[in-house]
Design a protein around this motif. Structure first.
Motif, PDB file in Angstrom:
ATOM      1  N   LEU A   1       0.822  -1.204   0.000  1.00 37.21           N
ATOM      2  CA  LEU A   1       0.000   0.000   0.000  1.00 37.21           C
ATOM      3  C   LEU A   1       0.859   1.259   0.000  1.00 37.21           C
ATOM      4  N   PHE A   2       1.961   1.224   0.732  1.00 36.51           N
ATOM      5  CA  PHE A   2       2.840   2.400   0.774  1.00 36.51           C
ATOM      6  C   PHE A   2       3.424   2.691  -0.598  1.00 36.51           C
ATOM      7  N   ILE A   3       3.882   1.638  -1.294  1.00 37.00           N
ATOM      8  CA  ILE A   3       4.458   1.830  -2.629  1.00 37.00           C
ATOM      9  C   ILE A   3       3.402   2.373  -3.595  1.00 37.00           C
ATOM     10  N   CYS A   4       2.186   1.777  -3.534  1.00 33.60           N
ATOM     11  CA  CYS A   4       1.119   2.243  -4.435  1.00 33.60           C
ATOM     12  C   CYS A   4       0.732   3.680  -4.116  1.00 33.60           C
ATOM     13  N   PHE A   5       0.680   4.002  -2.832  1.00 34.67           N
ATOM     14  CA  PHE A   5       0.306   5.366  -2.440  1.00 34.67           C
ATOM     15  C   PHE A   5       1.350   6.375  -2.926  1.00 34.67           C
ATOM     16  N   TYR A   6       2.593   6.013  -2.804  1.00 31.25           N
ATOM     17  CA  TYR A   6       3.657   6.922  -3.225  1.00 31.25           C
ATOM     18  C   TYR A   6       3.561   7.193  -4.726  1.00 31.25           C
ATOM     19  N   ILE A   7       3.367   6.124  -5.499  1.00 29.82           N
ATOM     20  CA  ILE A   7       3.269   6.291  -6.960  1.00 29.82           C
ATOM     21  C   ILE A   7       2.049   7.124  -7.317  1.00 29.82           C
ATOM     22  N   SER A   8       0.881   6.804  -6.710  1.00 28.11           N
ATOM     23  CA  SER A   8      -0.354   7.528  -7.052  1.00 28.11           C
ATOM     24  C   SER A   8      -0.268   8.993  -6.631  1.00 28.11           C
ATOM     25  N   GLU A   9       0.409   9.245  -5.494  1.00 33.95           N
ATOM     26  CA  GLU A   9       0.546  10.624  -5.027  1.00 33.95           C
ATOM     27  C   GLU A   9       1.327  11.451  -6.038  1.00 33.95           C
ATOM     28  N   ARG A  10       2.370  10.857  -6.608  1.00 38.98           N
ATOM     29  CA  ARG A  10       3.181  11.577  -7.590  1.00 38.98           C
ATOM     30  C   ARG A  10       2.384  11.846  -8.868  1.00 38.98           C
ATOM     31  N   LEU A  11       1.469  10.918  -9.202  1.00 41.27           N
ATOM     32  CA  LEU A  11       0.723  11.050 -10.450  1.00 41.27           C
ATOM     33  C   LEU A  11      -0.509  11.941 -10.301  1.00 41.27           C
ATOM     34  N   THR A  12      -1.111  11.953  -9.138  1.00 39.05           N
ATOM     35  CA  THR A  12      -2.425  12.605  -8.994  1.00 39.05           C
ATOM     36  C   THR A  12      -2.408  13.817  -8.067  1.00 39.05           C
ATOM     37  N   ALA A  13      -1.250  14.356  -7.739  1.00 38.88           N
ATOM     38  CA  ALA A  13      -1.187  15.506  -6.830  1.00 38.88           C
ATOM     39  C   ALA A  13      -2.026  16.687  -7.324  1.00 38.88           C
ATOM     40  N   PRO A  14      -1.952  17.069  -8.617  1.00 38.40           N
ATOM     41  CA  PRO A  14      -2.787  18.193  -9.069  1.00 38.40           C
ATOM     42  C   PRO A  14      -4.285  17.909  -8.936  1.00 38.40           C
ATOM     43  N   LEU A  15      -4.667  16.672  -9.271  1.00 41.60           N
ATOM     44  CA  LEU A  15      -6.084  16.326  -9.151  1.00 41.60           C
ATOM     45  C   LEU A  15      -6.536  16.336  -7.682  1.00 41.60           C
ATOM     46  N   GLN A  16      -5.631  15.962  -6.784  1.00 43.56           N
ATOM     47  CA  GLN A  16      -5.969  15.969  -5.363  1.00 43.56           C
ATOM     48  C   GLN A  16      -6.245  17.392  -4.869  1.00 43.56           C
ATOM     49  N   LYS A  17      -5.458  18.346  -5.373  1.00 42.43           N
ATOM     50  CA  LYS A  17      -5.702  19.734  -4.989  1.00 42.43           C
ATOM     51  C   LYS A  17      -7.083  20.197  -5.460  1.00 42.43           C
ATOM     52  N   LEU A  18      -7.450  19.805  -6.664  1.00 40.59           N
ATOM     53  CA  LEU A  18      -8.760  20.175  -7.184  1.00 40.59           C
ATOM     54  C   LEU A  18      -9.875  19.503  -6.374  1.00 40.59           C
ATOM     55  N   THR A  19      -9.638  18.250  -6.010  1.00 43.09           N
ATOM     56  CA  THR A  19     -10.630  17.529  -5.200  1.00 43.09           C
ATOM     57  C   THR A  19     -10.847  18.220  -3.853  1.00 43.09           C
ATOM     58  N   ASN A  20      -9.755  18.667  -3.237  1.00 37.38           N
ATOM     59  CA  ASN A  20      -9.870  19.366  -1.955  1.00 37.38           C
ATOM     60  C   ASN A  20     -10.672  20.658  -2.088  1.00 37.38           C
ATOM     61  N   ALA A  21     -10.450  21.362  -3.213  1.00 39.82           N
ATOM     62  CA  ALA A  21     -11.174  22.618  -3.417  1.00 39.82           C
ATOM     63  C   ALA A  21     -12.667  22.374  -3.607  1.00 39.82           C
ATOM     64  N   THR A  22     -13.024  21.383  -4.446  1.00 40.23           N
ATOM     65  CA  THR A  22     -14.444  21.109  -4.687  1.00 40.23           C
ATOM     66  C   THR A  22     -15.111  20.478  -3.466  1.00 40.23           C
ATOM     67  N   GLY A  23     -14.313  19.786  -2.640  1.00 38.02           N
ATOM     68  CA  GLY A  23     -14.891  19.168  -1.444  1.00 38.02           C
ATOM     69  C   GLY A  23     -15.396  20.185  -0.444  1.00 38.02           C
ATOM     70  N   LYS A  24     -14.942  21.431  -0.563  1.00 36.51           N
ATOM     71  CA  LYS A  24     -15.383  22.481   0.359  1.00 36.51           C
ATOM     72  C   LYS A  24     -16.751  23.054  -0.010  1.00 36.51           C
ATOM     73  N   ILE A  25     -17.272  22.644  -1.143  1.00 30.75           N
ATOM     74  CA  ILE A  25     -18.586  23.159  -1.559  1.00 30.75           C
ATOM     75  C   ILE A  25     -19.657  22.320  -0.858  1.00 30.75           C
ATOM     76  N   THR A  26     -20.072  22.725   0.294  1.00 34.89           N
ATOM     77  CA  THR A  26     -21.131  22.055   1.071  1.00 34.89           C
ATOM     78  C   THR A  26     -22.242  23.049   1.339  1.00 34.89           C
ATOM     79  N   ILE A  27     -23.400  22.548   1.702  1.00 32.41           N
ATOM     80  CA  ILE A  27     -24.545  23.413   1.969  1.00 32.41           C
ATOM     81  C   ILE A  27     -24.272  24.331   3.148  1.00 32.41           C
ATOM     82  N   ASP A  28     -23.512  23.814   4.159  1.00 33.48           N
ATOM     83  CA  ASP A  28     -23.199  24.656   5.314  1.00 33.48           C
ATOM     84  C   ASP A  28     -22.330  25.834   4.909  1.00 33.48           C
ATOM     85  N   ARG A  29     -21.343  25.550   4.018  1.00 31.48           N
ATOM     86  CA  ARG A  29     -20.455  26.636   3.580  1.00 31.48           C
ATOM     87  C   ARG A  29     -21.194  27.621   2.684  1.00 31.48           C
ATOM     88  N   VAL A  30     -22.088  27.097   1.866  1.00 31.11           N
ATOM     89  CA  VAL A  30     -22.854  27.971   0.978  1.00 31.11           C
ATOM     90  C   VAL A  30     -23.704  28.949   1.783  1.00 31.11           C
TER      91      VAL A  30
END
Length: 584
Positions: A278-307
């Motif tokens: 799991l550590f090896i897979c996580f390391y590889i995926s982190e290197r490949l998907t870091a930009p997408l993860q940032k976008l996911t974090n931004a869209t994850g903040k769109i909740t009804i409470d925040r709105v």
């Protein structure tokens, strides 16, 4: 297990200390001794002297008052019995009575006399005449601490018995036993007799004898074997002040199966292999998907409470070096701003719509109440009650200012009760002694905010339907807090509401179409339905509306909703009400 054993021992010791302290306070109380001695003398002569019987009952009440002040309002003992040596006794606690018994037939009599003032603790004994609680409600078993009254010459002159519910003495014991599956608790008294568990038959194994034969050490766990071959992990603890013993047991298999070395060894290897993969897979995926993860974090903040939160205006940027993801992030930020503005507008529109509907239902009450009052005044005019008409009109002027005001949709319960009382006083001027009403309002509920004019329809309903019987007519209004809800009860003595009619009304209200009813409101026939509509409109599924007609000659309307200690700022209460809310 050692911690549980210690907790059980401390809990039982605390309960026994409490009972022992009560018995010692009674034995040492000069007021108890004096009154009890006088009661004994008077009760012995009560068969031949009625005046002595009355005096003995008075002394019994004085004893009861002293005992009540000693054990407190929360009843730290189920019952307390004071016996004279000839068998007459005073019982105090849940009940207050005097009677006579044959002391020699009491199971504790002989050992108590031998102990000469020292305490004696009985085995769990069934007392069907005393209320039990918790797990003891079916067993009805109680434990007594009994000791002698001794005079100045150390001669016995009476017996005090303090009785306590086994469910209370062993409440923590039962709870800890249920919270630790597989663990069994056994408690033995100074005579090595089993006192817990008290609800079922004694086990085939005497664990006190077993640990004594094995020379087990106190507060230390060890494996012991029973005669039938069971392997048990056991520990015990003494309660030295009472010479009681607490024993805990747990099957050996349930303790050691999970510690199997073979399974542990291969389980550990397998777990390490999985974690490494799991550590090896996580390391590889982190290197490949870091930009997408940032976008996911931004869209994850769109909740009804925040709105809906005015303080959280902007989303943080995804901060990506990829042009496409940056453009996508900016589009999401623009969408969020539009969603925020439209949601605020929709929320405001809905709040105003709810306010309009609530005002509409309230305005239906006003002419309905006006017609009823004019009818009352016309009847009083026919009866030439001019002075009462003047007083009633003055009261009604104040009351109509209250009910016709559309500024406040919510008022304090204290204010609602005040104007309800004004109306009832007007009605009492008409009916005089034929009408009796009481207001039992809990002090802590007076400042709760409730819908305006929520009580009036129930009061008018009683005059219209319930008071068709011969007077006196009785009306009671009471309030209480139950959990996080305010509750109001309006009770009349008409008793004319049948089960069929009650079920018909409740089925009708549950099937109401809110929008349809609000469009077709009319002045007549909207009393209880009006209340139901407003409660559902304000509180939704949290609204409380019940009818109780099981008591003879009584009909009770029960209604309420979530507690508010401040007037709501909007009328979306049914969606935004939360535990401990202070506003809409």
């Amino acid at each position: 297990m050692e911690n549980v054993c210690s907790s059980v021992g401390n809990s039982v010791e605390t309960q026994l200390d409490n009972l022992s302290s009560i018995s010692m306070n009674l034995v040492c109380s000069k007021a108890i001794r004096t009154n009890f001695r006088e009661f004994s003398d008077l009760y012995q002569n009560s068969d031949t002297s009625p005046s002595d019987l009355v005096a003995s009952q008075k002394k019994a009440r004085e004893i009861h008052d002293i005992i009540t002040s000693m054990i407190g309002a929360y009843q730290n003992a189920s019952a307390i019995n004071l016996y004279t040596l000839d068998g007459s006794y005073v019982e105090s606690g849940y009940f207050e009575l005097t009677d006579a018994v044959n002391l020699a037939k009491q199971p504790w009599y002989t050992p108590v006399m031998k102990l000469n003032g020292h305490k004696y603790i009985s085995n769990p004994t069934v007392h069907m005449d005393l209320p039990a609680q918790g797990d003891n409600q079916h067993a009805q078993k109680f434990i007594s601490i009994v000791r002698l009254f001794l005079d100045s010459n150390s001669q016995p002159e009476g017996i005090v018995e303090v009785i306590q519910d086994c469910g209370k003495i062993f409440s923590l014991t039962s709870r800890l036993e249920s919270q630790n599956p597989g663990t069994s608790v056994y408690i033995y008294n100074s005579r090595h007799e089993l006192v817990y568990p008290y609800q079922s038959q004694a086990p085939t194994v005497n664990f006190y004898t077993l640990i004594a034969d094995k020379h087990a050490h106190e507060k230390a766990s060890r494996i012991v074997a029973t005669d039938d071959g069971q392997q048990l992990l056991s520990t015990y603890q003494e309660i030295p002040d009472y010479d009681w013993t607490v024993v805990l047991t747990k099957p050996r298999a349930s303790v050691y199966d999970s510690l199997n070395n073979f399974r542990l060894f291969f389980g550990l290897i397998g777990s390490l292999s999985i974690l490494l993969t799991l550590f090896i897979c996580f390391y590889i995926s982190e290197r490949l998907t870091a930009p997408l993860q940032k976008l996911t974090n931004a869209t994850g903040k769109i909740t009804i409470d925040r709105v809906l939160d005015e303080k959280k205006v902007n989303l943080t940027s995804a901060d990506s070096n990829i042009k496409e993801i940056s453009q996508l992030c900016e589009s999401i930020r623009n969408m969020y701003e539009k969603l925020r503005s439209t949601s605020q507008e929709a929320l405001l529109s809905r709040s105003e719509e709810t306010r309009a509907k609530l005002q509409a239902t309230q305005f239906v009450i006003n002419p309905h109440f006006l017609y009823n009052c004019l009818t009352n005044i016309s009847v009083m005019a026919e009866e030439s009650m001019n002075a009462d008409i003047i007083h009633m009109c003055e009261s009604l002027c104040d009351y109509f200012r209250y009910i016709s005001s559309s500024r406040d949709m919510f008022v304090t319960l204290d204010e609602e009760i005040f104007y309800t009382r004004c109306y009832l006083e007007c009605m009492q001027m008409r009916y005089s002694s034929e009408l009796e009403y009481t207001l039992d309002i809990a002090e802590k509920t007076r400042q709760y905010y409730i819908p305006k004019l929520i009580i009036q329809p129930f009061v008018e309903n009683s005059f219209k339907y319930a008071f068709n019987i011969a007077p006196p007519w009785k009306l009671q209004i009471s309030s209480s807090r139950e959990g996080n809800n305010w509750i109001l009860r309006v009770q009349d003595n008409g008793g004319t509401l049948s089960n069929e009619k009650k079920q018909e009304l409740m089925d009708l209200y549950k099937k109401l179409d809110m929008n349809k009813e609000l469009k077709s409101m009319q002045v007549g026939g909207m009393g209880l339905k009006n209340v139901y509509l407003r409660l559902k409109l304000l509180y939704g599924d949290k609204a409380i509306f019940k009818i109780e007609n099981t008591l003879p000659q009584r009909t009770i309307f029960i209604f309420g909703g979530p507690i508010m200690t401040e007037p709501p700022h909007s009328f979306l209460i049914s969606q935004n009400t939360d535990t401990g809310m202070t506003g809409g």
